[in-house]
Write a protein that holds these residues in place. Structure first.
Motif, PDB file in Angstrom:
ATOM      1  N   LEU A   1      29.914  37.876  39.878  1.00 46.49           N
ATOM      2  CA  LEU A   1      29.232  39.040  40.449  1.00 46.49           C
ATOM      3  C   LEU A   1      29.541  40.262  39.591  1.00 46.49           C
ATOM      4  CD1 LEU A   1      30.098  38.405  44.200  1.00 46.49           C
ATOM      5  CD2 LEU A   1      27.866  38.129  43.124  1.00 46.49           C
ATOM      6  N   GLN A   2      28.525  41.050  39.306  1.00 44.00           N
ATOM      7  CA  GLN A   2      28.672  42.205  38.425  1.00 44.00           C
ATOM      8  C   GLN A   2      28.533  43.501  39.220  1.00 44.00           C
ATOM      9  OE1 GLN A   2      29.319  41.924  35.087  1.00 44.00           O
ATOM     10  NE2 GLN A   2      29.479  39.722  35.440  1.00 44.00           N
TER      11      GLN A   2
ATOM     12  N   GLY B   1      42.659  44.581  44.864  1.00 43.68           N
ATOM     13  CA  GLY B   1      43.139  43.300  44.370  1.00 43.68           C
ATOM     14  C   GLY B   1      42.309  42.158  44.917  1.00 43.68           C
ATOM     15  N   PRO B   2      42.169  41.085  44.147  1.00 46.75           N
ATOM     16  CA  PRO B   2      41.322  39.952  44.557  1.00 46.75           C
ATOM     17  C   PRO B   2      41.974  39.076  45.625  1.00 46.75           C
ATOM     18  CG  PRO B   2      42.349  39.498  42.441  1.00 46.75           C
ATOM     19  CD  PRO B   2      42.734  40.906  42.797  1.00 46.75           C
ATOM     20  N   ASP B   3      42.122  39.659  46.804  1.00 49.90           N
ATOM     21  CA  ASP B   3      42.761  38.967  47.917  1.00 49.90           C
ATOM     22  C   ASP B   3      41.698  38.569  48.936  1.00 49.90           C
ATOM     23  OD1 ASP B   3      44.202  38.070  50.064  1.00 49.90           O
ATOM     24  OD2 ASP B   3      45.350  39.909  50.384  1.00 49.90           O
TER      25      ASP B   3
ATOM     26  N   GLN C   1      38.074  37.682  37.533  1.00 49.89           N
ATOM     27  CA  GLN C   1      37.528  37.518  36.189  1.00 49.89           C
ATOM     28  C   GLN C   1      37.169  38.860  35.566  1.00 49.89           C
ATOM     29  OE1 GLN C   1      34.873  34.164  35.380  1.00 49.89           O
ATOM     30  NE2 GLN C   1      35.128  33.532  37.524  1.00 49.89           N
ATOM     31  N   LEU C   2      36.635  39.775  36.371  1.00 52.39           N
ATOM     32  CA  LEU C   2      36.303  41.093  35.857  1.00 52.39           C
ATOM     33  C   LEU C   2      37.565  41.859  35.436  1.00 52.39           C
ATOM     34  CD1 LEU C   2      33.567  42.153  38.431  1.00 52.39           C
ATOM     35  CD2 LEU C   2      33.200  41.668  36.001  1.00 52.39           C
TER      36      LEU C   2
ATOM     37  N   GLU D   1      34.169  44.176  26.650  1.00 49.21           N
ATOM     38  CA  GLU D   1      33.698  42.793  26.586  1.00 49.21           C
ATOM     39  C   GLU D   1      33.014  42.433  27.889  1.00 49.21           C
ATOM     40  OE1 GLU D   1      35.526  38.256  26.574  1.00 49.21           O
ATOM     41  OE2 GLU D   1      36.788  39.960  25.988  1.00 49.21           O
ATOM     42  N   PRO D   2      31.698  42.177  27.875  1.00 49.60           N
ATOM     43  CA  PRO D   2      30.984  41.874  29.122  1.00 49.60           C
ATOM     44  C   PRO D   2      31.390  40.533  29.671  1.00 49.60           C
ATOM     45  CG  PRO D   2      29.552  41.514  27.233  1.00 49.60           C
ATOM     46  CD  PRO D   2      30.829  42.110  26.697  1.00 49.60           C
TER      47      PRO D   2
END
Length: 214
Positions: free
Chosen positions: A37-38, A170-172, A196-197, A204-205
């Motif tokens: 997801l961007q 944070g990716p929680d 990942q982002l 860097e995309p």
């Protein structure tokens, strides 16, 4: 994906008596790999903000961009879901704190609503000329109309808000599930995308493009 399509086709054919056995029933379908997801870019959000030119559309945009509400959830909001005194609002049964921006936009809309339709019996928060004389909610089409054609649609804004939460705190997945009421699979997807982002080097995309999420 072709296996999924064939399986659906043969299932239909068997149900309608065209075949006796589904030849794809034993074929394993691998797990679908979702793209990362961007986040939206500022220009995309700015254009949507500029397109929100009425008290109703500005409030609708805030519900999507700040509170990650779906179009149908926004349309279904009732006056009783707003608790200005205690600084809370309820979206889809979940109580959320009322931030200063949404509070201001709510007050602007409620004043406009009172002046425009002083005698309406409709208890939905958002009403228009068609629903002010009824008790039904506004249509999804009307709710999303102002953002239609924008890169930052209401759906993209909702997804962006949830992704932003994962990037900021944070990716929680447990946190995301608690804040937005996401199911485990969806919360994991946002957490994975945020991870990942955050690992991507500046400039860097990251791989993949945004797709619809829950």
């Amino acid at each position: 994906m072709w296996v999924v399509a064939l399986r659906s086709l043969f299932t239909w054919a068997k149900r309608n008596g065209l075949i006796f056995r589904n030849p794809t029933s034993r074929i394993k379908v691998g797990q679908y790999e979702y793209a990362v997801l961007q986040p939206l870019v500022p220009d995309q959000v700015d254009r949507s903000v500029a397109a929100a030119t009425t008290p109703a559309t500005r409030l609708i945009l805030a519900f999507a961009a700040v509170h990650a509400a779906r179009v149908a959830q926004i349309a279904s909001l009732m006056l009783d879901d707003i608790d200005l005194g205690n600084g809370r609002l309820t979206i889809a049964g979940r109580v959320r704190p009322l931030d200063d921006l949404t509070r201001k936009l709510l007050l602007d809309w409620l004043e406009h609503r009172r002046r425009r339709w002083p005698n309406t019996a409709n208890l939905h928060l958002l009403i228009n000329n068609q629903t002010a004389t009824k008790t039904s909610r506004a249509s999804n089409h009307w709710i999303s109309a102002a953002m239609r054609g924008q890169d930052a649609t209401l759906e993209r804004l909702r997804v962006d808000r949830q992704l932003e939460e994962a990037l900021t705190h944070g990716p929680d997945p447990l946190h995301l599930a608690e804040v937005f009421g996401l199911d485990e699979k969806t919360a994991m997807r946002y957490a994975d995308s945020a991870r990942q982002l955050l690992m991507t080097s500046p400039g860097e995309p990251p791989g993949g493009t945004v797709r619809e999420a829950e």
